[in-house]
Motif scaffolding. Structure first.
Motif, PDB file in Angstrom:
ATOM      1  N   ARG A 193    -125.982 -67.655 -73.520  1.00  0.00           N
ATOM      2  CA  ARG A 193    -125.318 -67.542 -72.208  1.00  0.00           C
ATOM      3  C   ARG A 193    -124.039 -66.713 -72.311  1.00  0.00           C
ATOM      4  NH1 ARG A 193    -126.900 -72.981 -71.584  1.00  0.00           N
ATOM      5  NH2 ARG A 193    -124.852 -73.821 -72.078  1.00  0.00           N
ATOM      6  N   ALA A 223    -131.992 -75.542 -71.331  1.00  0.00           N
ATOM      7  CA  ALA A 223    -130.642 -76.111 -71.310  1.00  0.00           C
ATOM      8  C   ALA A 223    -130.652 -77.501 -70.666  1.00  0.00           C
ATOM      9  CB  ALA A 223    -129.690 -75.181 -70.569  1.00  0.00           C
ATOM     10  N   ASN A 283    -131.055 -80.955 -81.761  1.00  0.00           N
ATOM     11  CA  ASN A 283    -130.518 -80.746 -80.410  1.00  0.00           C
ATOM     12  C   ASN A 283    -129.141 -80.099 -80.406  1.00  0.00           C
ATOM     13  OD1 ASN A 283    -130.813 -80.928 -77.521  1.00  0.00           O
ATOM     14  ND2 ASN A 283    -129.213 -82.488 -77.602  1.00  0.00           N
ATOM     15  N   PHE A 332    -132.091 -91.698 -76.760  1.00  0.00           N
ATOM     16  CA  PHE A 332    -132.054 -90.679 -77.810  1.00  0.00           C
ATOM     17  C   PHE A 332    -130.965 -91.044 -78.824  1.00  0.00           C
ATOM     18  CE2 PHE A 332    -130.605 -86.684 -79.688  1.00  0.00           C
ATOM     19  CZ  PHE A 332    -131.800 -86.058 -80.016  1.00  0.00           C
ATOM     20  N   THR A 341    -111.174 -81.151 -69.408  1.00  0.00           N
ATOM     21  CA  THR A 341    -111.109 -82.110 -70.519  1.00  0.00           C
ATOM     22  C   THR A 341    -112.012 -81.626 -71.647  1.00  0.00           C
ATOM     23  OG1 THR A 341    -110.914 -83.796 -68.827  1.00  0.00           O
ATOM     24  CG2 THR A 341    -111.265 -84.567 -71.073  1.00  0.00           C
ATOM     25  N   ARG A 342    -113.209 -81.166 -71.268  1.00  0.00           N
ATOM     26  CA  ARG A 342    -114.130 -80.697 -72.285  1.00  0.00           C
ATOM     27  C   ARG A 342    -113.623 -79.419 -72.939  1.00  0.00           C
ATOM     28  NH1 ARG A 342    -120.044 -79.984 -70.438  1.00  0.00           N
ATOM     29  NH2 ARG A 342    -120.509 -78.195 -71.732  1.00  0.00           N
ATOM     30  N   PHE A 386    -126.779 -90.290 -91.262  1.00  0.00           N
ATOM     31  CA  PHE A 386    -126.571 -89.144 -90.376  1.00  0.00           C
ATOM     32  C   PHE A 386    -127.438 -89.267 -89.136  1.00  0.00           C
ATOM     33  CE2 PHE A 386    -126.005 -87.608 -94.752  1.00  0.00           C
ATOM     34  CZ  PHE A 386    -124.663 -87.255 -94.674  1.00  0.00           C
ATOM     35  N   SER A 387    -126.987 -88.681 -88.059  1.00  0.00           N
ATOM     36  CA  SER A 387    -127.757 -88.662 -86.817  1.00  0.00           C
ATOM     37  C   SER A 387    -129.035 -87.851 -87.010  1.00  0.00           C
ATOM     38  CB  SER A 387    -126.921 -88.027 -85.711  1.00  0.00           C
ATOM     39  OG  SER A 387    -127.738 -87.693 -84.625  1.00  0.00           O
ATOM     40  N   GLY A 388    -130.092 -88.283 -86.312  1.00  0.00           N
ATOM     41  CA  GLY A 388    -131.333 -87.515 -86.292  1.00  0.00           C
ATOM     42  C   GLY A 388    -131.327 -86.483 -85.174  1.00  0.00           C
ATOM     43  N   GLY A 389    -130.175 -86.226 -84.589  1.00  0.00           N
ATOM     44  CA  GLY A 389    -130.108 -85.310 -83.446  1.00  0.00           C
ATOM     45  C   GLY A 389    -129.665 -83.899 -83.806  1.00  0.00           C
ATOM     46  N   ASP A 444    -114.653 -77.740 -66.485  1.00  0.00           N
ATOM     47  CA  ASP A 444    -114.426 -79.070 -67.046  1.00  0.00           C
ATOM     48  C   ASP A 444    -113.300 -78.971 -68.065  1.00  0.00           C
ATOM     49  OD1 ASP A 444    -114.456 -81.550 -68.285  1.00  0.00           O
ATOM     50  OD2 ASP A 444    -116.635 -81.690 -68.366  1.00  0.00           O
ATOM     51  N   ALA A 496    -131.948 -79.875 -73.285  1.00  0.00           N
ATOM     52  CA  ALA A 496    -130.940 -80.097 -74.337  1.00  0.00           C
ATOM     53  C   ALA A 496    -129.831 -81.009 -73.829  1.00  0.00           C
ATOM     54  CB  ALA A 496    -130.375 -78.758 -74.807  1.00  0.00           C
ATOM     55  N   GLN A 520    -130.813 -84.664 -73.659  1.00  0.00           N
ATOM     56  CA  GLN A 520    -130.753 -85.341 -74.962  1.00  0.00           C
ATOM     57  C   GLN A 520    -129.326 -85.709 -75.303  1.00  0.00           C
ATOM     58  OE1 GLN A 520    -133.243 -83.242 -78.130  1.00  0.00           O
ATOM     59  NE2 GLN A 520    -133.501 -81.941 -76.362  1.00  0.00           N
ATOM     60  N   LEU A 562    -131.956 -94.074 -80.919  1.00  0.00           N
ATOM     61  CA  LEU A 562    -132.966 -93.797 -81.937  1.00  0.00           C
ATOM     62  C   LEU A 562    -132.471 -92.875 -83.049  1.00  0.00           C
ATOM     63  CD1 LEU A 562    -136.168 -93.356 -79.763  1.00  0.00           C
ATOM     64  CD2 LEU A 562    -135.807 -95.067 -81.533  1.00  0.00           C
ATOM     65  N   THR A 563    -131.553 -91.976 -82.718  1.00  0.00           N
ATOM     66  CA  THR A 563    -131.133 -91.002 -83.734  1.00  0.00           C
ATOM     67  C   THR A 563    -129.933 -91.470 -84.536  1.00  0.00           C
ATOM     68  OG1 THR A 563    -129.838 -89.833 -82.069  1.00  0.00           O
ATOM     69  CG2 THR A 563    -132.040 -88.962 -82.538  1.00  0.00           C
ATOM     70  N   ASN A 564    -129.199 -92.456 -84.030  1.00  0.00           N
ATOM     71  CA  ASN A 564    -128.036 -92.971 -84.764  1.00  0.00           C
ATOM     72  C   ASN A 564    -128.241 -94.434 -85.092  1.00  0.00           C
ATOM     73  OD1 ASN A 564    -126.186 -90.686 -84.777  1.00  0.00           O
ATOM     74  ND2 ASN A 564    -126.265 -90.910 -82.561  1.00  0.00           N
ATOM     75  N   PRO A 565    -127.683 -94.870 -86.224  1.00  0.00           N
ATOM     76  CA  PRO A 565    -127.836 -96.282 -86.563  1.00  0.00           C
ATOM     77  C   PRO A 565    -127.104 -97.174 -85.562  1.00  0.00           C
ATOM     78  CG  PRO A 565    -126.429 -95.161 -88.157  1.00  0.00           C
ATOM     79  CD  PRO A 565    -126.934 -94.122 -87.231  1.00  0.00           C
ATOM     80  N   LEU A 591    -128.325 -71.981 -77.243  1.00  0.00           N
ATOM     81  CA  LEU A 591    -128.417 -71.686 -75.803  1.00  0.00           C
ATOM     82  C   LEU A 591    -127.060 -71.227 -75.267  1.00  0.00           C
ATOM     83  CD1 LEU A 591    -130.612 -74.734 -74.733  1.00  0.00           C
ATOM     84  CD2 LEU A 591    -131.248 -72.331 -74.386  1.00  0.00           C
ATOM     85  N   ARG A 638    -129.756 -76.542 -80.916  1.00  0.00           N
ATOM     86  CA  ARG A 638    -130.334 -75.894 -79.728  1.00  0.00           C
ATOM     87  C   ARG A 638    -129.243 -75.666 -78.676  1.00  0.00           C
ATOM     88  NH1 ARG A 638    -132.722 -72.339 -78.733  1.00  0.00           N
ATOM     89  NH2 ARG A 638    -133.989 -72.128 -76.878  1.00  0.00           N
ATOM     90  N   LEU A 639    -128.395 -76.671 -78.497  1.00  0.00           N
ATOM     91  CA  LEU A 639    -127.300 -76.529 -77.529  1.00  0.00           C
ATOM     92  C   LEU A 639    -126.430 -75.323 -77.884  1.00  0.00           C
ATOM     93  CD1 LEU A 639    -126.167 -80.258 -77.148  1.00  0.00           C
ATOM     94  CD2 LEU A 639    -126.860 -78.813 -75.231  1.00  0.00           C
ATOM     95  N   GLU A 643    -121.792 -81.311 -82.670  1.00  0.00           N
ATOM     96  CA  GLU A 643    -121.767 -80.179 -81.731  1.00  0.00           C
ATOM     97  C   GLU A 643    -120.859 -79.099 -82.291  1.00  0.00           C
ATOM     98  OE1 GLU A 643    -121.818 -80.307 -77.398  1.00  0.00           O
ATOM     99  OE2 GLU A 643    -121.734 -82.477 -77.639  1.00  0.00           O
TER     100      GLU A 643
END
Ligand code: FAD
Lengths: 395, 185
Positions: free
Chosen positions: A276, B159, A265, B171, A214-215, A259-262, A212, B162, B165, B174-177, A272, A268-269, A180
């Motif tokens: 905003r 949004a 996403n 998700f 903490t985030r 590596f992650s396949g994400g 939020d 996203a 996910q 499947l995307t992480n080992p 987006l 995209r996050l 991220e």
């Protein structure tokens, strides 16, 4: 030293302890090419601001050191340099501070030891084969010191994108592993994006108003770099340089980094979220007096994601000679012998008022405002925290 | 708040938010174990059942046992008594993302009218057949297309998708080992 400024203003007797020199982190813990990502006009400390000829430029490290040195001289802060704090303990009427130069007793302590004392490196680094050189931003100085050959940069925040760009330009092919991240254009509608953060009030948002917290406190730094050209350094810019994008590094197995396949996403996050943010800027501008001076609103091209991203990288094959862990920083409280640090190493505080009487903190992410960890964020925070401290001493 | 209170996607977000707060200080209770058993029928035909699981420091049972039949299609020279195991991954991903969308929408005060996900997994079967050692056994890629009708702008819907996910168990799986241990007992 900002705390010292307000303590002096309130005639509170105090000392500032520093293990190295004034502006130590800027002298010792930064790479050669680094410039601030905040523009010069924004470099403000209590009673001190940039007065040079290039308000829209970005300071080099020697310039930052000079800026902070001048602040030290101006405030006359009672700094004891070369004094490392090794322990802080609670006593009946305050704290006992042990240093390598002796002991001190005091009623209150302000923890201003920084938010970035140690590079935060994920545990999977331990499984990286020995033949790969591993560096953190504290070890890295310039690309010339790296072995020839491929470099994997892990982390796509300010540090990661800056190092990926300069290493790629040095002729070493870079793979950038992105989790991220926070995408930002350098300039929006003709103004520095950080002008917008300031003017539209985002940076002044208080810690008790952030939805939020903490985030917000763990949010990565934005993909920004300070250059003369005021160039944007987002993932599209890196792709144009030839950097290969991959997903978040998740595991080393049999000498391969997986590596992650994400990736799609997280990209995209970030896109987006940027839209905003720009919409919020535009809405603010409509209500403000500056609208007429601004260029028309624009939206940036979506981040291009490779049709298929690499999911594994052989670390034994020689293609990758170096890994740079640009995976963030964390504070070091190993010297703090007061039970105010949680299991994740975070200081337990409410807007800088630490959960131990007479103990305070400054310079942590969103301490009291979104701008808290930036140079220009310290003034408002230090004023508030020192007011509380003064009240405590008088009570 | 009124907008949020008056929308209803059938997700008890309040309970989820309370659980999130409660579990922050109780990581042991957050440890769940999900279970299934698979029995061989004949050929490549199997029957799996799912009934009990544990979490929140206790053992639990679903209201009813669920049964899942898997087989392979006739083009694989099999009996096609049920879907192929790799198709179950699509079922898991589609239902996880869709559930996530409903939850995030509820939390953001977005009323959903319909949500439909279409999933496609690209699979080169030369891998499982051992015909080409450079081809992997699993999916080369999965494509999910959402068709969503909701009281929200296109950006807000994107949004939602996203965010679902970002918080999806399947998700992530499947995307992480994942470390998988298979043993004979
Ligand atoms: C790579 C990088 C780039 C950055 N770029 C920007 C930017 O462009 N603009 C911006 O505004 N901010 C930037 N920042 C944030 C920057 O860290 C802060 O703005 C600022 O330096 C914080 O000052 P500080 O005094 O709180 O912490 P620090 O600068 O970390 O100072 C803490 C001091 O405490 C001393 N210390 C620590 N432990 C002990 C001990 N036990 N005993 C004695 N002394 C001790 C250290 O030596 C250090 O001098 C950046 C940070 C990093 C890591």
């Amino acid at each position: 030293m900002a705390a010292s400024h307000f303590l002096s203003e309130r005639s509170v007797d105090h000392v500032v302890l520093e293990r190295g020199e004034v502006a130590n982190s800027w002298r010792r813990e930064r790479w050669d090419s680094l410039r601030l990502l905040t523009p010069n006009w924004q470099s403000r400390l209590p009673g001190h601001h940039y007065g040079g000829p290039d308000p829209d430029g970005y300071m080099t490290m020697p310039e930052v050191v000079g800026f902070i040195d001048r602040f030290a001289a101006l405030t006359g802060a009672p700094v004891r340099t070369g004094t490392t704090v090794t322990s802080v303990r609670r006593t009946d009427d305050g704290y006992r501070v042990t240093t390598d130069q002796g002991e001190l007793a005091c009623r209150t302590v302000v923890i201003a030891s920084g938010a970035c004392n140690r590079p935060a490196v994920p545990a999977l680094s331990e499984a990286v084969p020995d033949e790969v050189v591993q560096l953190t931003p504290f070890d890295y100085r310039n690309p010339g010191r790296l072995p020839d050959g491929g470099v994997l940069v892990v982390g796509a925040s300010a540090t990661g994108v800056q190092l990926a760009a300069e290493i790629q330009r040095s002729g070493r092919p870079v793979t950038l592993s992105a989790g991220e991240h926070v995408r930002m254009p350098r300039v929006y509608r003709g103004r520095d994006v950080l002008w917008w953060m300031d003017a539209a009030g985002v940076w002044d948002q208080r810690y008790d108003e952030v939805p939020d917290l903490t985030r917000a406190r763990s949010l990565a730094s934005p993909q920004l770099v300070g250059t003369r050209e005021r160039a944007t350094l987002d993932l599209n810019a890196l792709t144009e340089l030839g950097v290969e994008l991959v997903g978040r590094a998740s595991m080393v197995r049999d000498g391969e980094l997986l590596f992650s396949g994400g990736l799609r996403n997280v990209i995209r996050l970030a896109d987006l979220k940027l839209d905003r943010l720009l919409t919020a800027f535009d809405e603010w501008a409509l209500e403000s007096e500056v609208e007429a001076d601004l260029k028309a609103p624009e939206r940036f091209e979506p981040t291009r994601v490779p049709a298929s991203t690499r999911l594994r990288l052989d670390l034994r094959g020689g293609a990758i000679r170096t890994i740079v862990w640009a995976t963030g920083f964390r504070p070091d409280y190993s010297w703090l012998d007061v039970p105010v640090v949680d299991t994740k190493g975070r200081l337990d505080h409410d807007g800088g008022v630490v959960a131990g009487p007479g103990l305070y903190a400054l310079g942590l992410p969103v301490l009291r405002r979104r701008k808290s960890t930036f140079i220009h964020g310290i003034e408002d925070d230090a004023r508030d925290v020192i007011a509380h401290l003064d009240g405590y001493l008088r009570s | 708040m009124t907008a949020v209170d008056s929308i209803d996607n059938g997700v008890n977000v309040q309970a989820l938010l309370e659980a999130r707060e409660a579990l922050k200080g109780a990581p042991e209770a957050a440890q769940f174990t999900w279970r299934s058993t698979t029995r061989w029928e004949n050929g490549v035909h199997t029957t799996s059942t799912v009934k009990d699981y544990s979490g929140l420091g206790a053992d639990h049972e679903h209201k009813a046992e669920s049964t899942f039949v898997a087989d392979h299609p006739e083009v694989f020279a099999a009996t096609d008594n049920g879907i192929t195991p790799i198709e179950y991954l699509l079922v898991g991903l589609g239902s996880c993302l869709t559930a996530g969308i409903a939850s995030v929408a509820q939390n953001r005060g977005i009323q959903l009218r319909s949500v439909e996900a279409t999933l496609e997994g690209a699979h080169d079967i030369r891998g499982i057949l051992g015909a080409d050692s450079d081809v992997r056994n699993g999916y080369n890629g999965i494509k999910v297309s959402f068709n969503i009708d909701a009281d929200a702008s296109k950006e807000d819907i994107e949004a939602l998708v996203a965010q679902s996910q970002k918080r999806s168990a399947v998700f992530d799986a499947l995307t992480n080992p994942t470390d998988v241990t298979v043993e004979v007992v």
